[in-house]
Motif scaffolding. Structure first.
Motif, PDB file in Angstrom:
ATOM      1  N   ALA A 151      -7.165  59.548  27.581  1.00 42.67           N
ATOM      2  CA  ALA A 151      -7.495  58.162  27.315  1.00 42.67           C
ATOM      3  C   ALA A 151      -6.170  57.566  28.204  1.00 42.67           C
ATOM      4  O   ALA A 151      -6.550  56.565  28.912  1.00 42.67           O
ATOM      5  N   GLN A 182      -7.520  57.791  31.721  1.00 44.45           N
ATOM      6  CA  GLN A 182      -8.369  57.129  31.954  1.00 44.45           C
ATOM      7  C   GLN A 182      -8.040  55.489  32.163  1.00 44.45           C
ATOM      8  O   GLN A 182      -8.563  54.664  33.288  1.00 44.45           O
ATOM      9  N   ASP A 183      -6.952  55.082  31.371  1.00 42.89           N
ATOM     10  CA  ASP A 183      -6.205  53.742  31.691  1.00 42.89           C
ATOM     11  C   ASP A 183      -5.852  53.505  33.177  1.00 42.89           C
ATOM     12  O   ASP A 183      -5.600  52.616  33.606  1.00 42.89           O
ATOM     13  N   ALA A 199      -8.634  56.864  18.101  1.00 44.29           N
ATOM     14  CA  ALA A 199      -8.816  55.726  18.834  1.00 44.29           C
ATOM     15  C   ALA A 199      -9.271  56.339  20.341  1.00 44.29           C
ATOM     16  O   ALA A 199     -10.107  55.799  21.116  1.00 44.29           O
ATOM     17  N   ARG A 202     -10.405  59.177  21.057  1.00 46.92           N
ATOM     18  CA  ARG A 202     -11.647  60.116  21.094  1.00 46.92           C
ATOM     19  C   ARG A 202     -12.799  59.078  21.003  1.00 46.92           C
ATOM     20  O   ARG A 202     -13.944  59.346  21.587  1.00 46.92           O
ATOM     21  N   ALA A 203     -12.734  57.855  20.627  1.00 51.21           N
ATOM     22  CA  ALA A 203     -13.658  56.801  20.477  1.00 51.21           C
ATOM     23  C   ALA A 203     -14.159  56.529  21.990  1.00 51.21           C
ATOM     24  O   ALA A 203     -15.219  55.790  22.228  1.00 51.21           O
ATOM     25  N   ARG A 204     -13.283  56.453  22.949  1.00 52.65           N
ATOM     26  CA  ARG A 204     -13.536  55.826  24.234  1.00 52.65           C
ATOM     27  C   ARG A 204     -13.497  56.823  25.623  1.00 52.65           C
ATOM     28  O   ARG A 204     -13.439  56.550  26.610  1.00 52.65           O
ATOM     29  N   ILE A 205     -13.392  58.097  25.115  1.00 53.05           N
ATOM     30  CA  ILE A 205     -13.239  59.158  25.999  1.00 53.05           C
ATOM     31  C   ILE A 205     -14.393  60.244  26.144  1.00 53.05           C
ATOM     32  O   ILE A 205     -15.158  60.264  24.944  1.00 53.05           O
ATOM     33  N   THR A 206     -14.576  60.943  27.136  1.00 55.37           N
ATOM     34  CA  THR A 206     -15.602  62.091  27.024  1.00 55.37           C
ATOM     35  C   THR A 206     -15.091  63.443  26.506  1.00 55.37           C
ATOM     36  O   THR A 206     -13.927  63.715  26.899  1.00 55.37           O
TER      37      THR A 206
END
Length: 137
Positions: free
Chosen positions: A100, A103-104, A13, A15-19
């Motif tokens: 992640a 990023q949050d 999850a 990895r799906a939203r980070i670079t």
């Protein structure tokens, strides 16, 4: 015991939203004055396996505290808004979760997808601490 969310799912999850940065791409960027590579591995991993030259060591357990300017543990290196940050661990799991979370928090960063595990295989330079203990053998 069955966990509600296994760590592999948490990493997927994240990895799906980070670079994610591939190893050869990070190697090509070494020497870029606008790049800060952050190694979140344990100090013993760095002593045993070496580290990326010029990388900044931020132990995984302290990253959020070191990044937050309101924390008493804040490290000024993370206050450089004109820099690109790439975090890494050994295999990319810890760094994916870390980025992640950052990023949050509103901190922009990427992570090395495969971690340090493929660094030397791709020709990445490695340094060792001066105090490294050589294992007999």
């Amino acid at each position: 015991m069955r966990l509600q969310t296994p760590v592999a799912e948490m990493v997927a999850a994240a990895r799906a939203r980070i670079t994610e940065i591939e190893t050869p791409d990070l190697i090509a960027r070494l020497g870029d004055p606008d790049l800060i590579v952050v190694d979140i591995r344990d100090v013993r991993e760095r002593q045993r396996s070496g580290y990326i030259p010029g990388s900044f060591h931020a132990p995984r357990g302290m990253v959020e505290f070191w990044v937050d300017p309101d924390s008493p543990y804040f490290k000024t290196i993370f206050g450089q808004q004109d820099k690109s940050f790439v975090f890494h661990c050994a295999s990319g799991w810890r760094s994916a979760l870390t980025v992640a979370t950052l990023q949050d928090m509103g901190f922009d960063a990427a992570h090395l997808r495969e971690g340090f595990s493929t660094w030397e295989k791709h020709g990445g330079p490695v340094e060792f601490p001066a105090s490294r203990k050589v294992e007999p053998g």
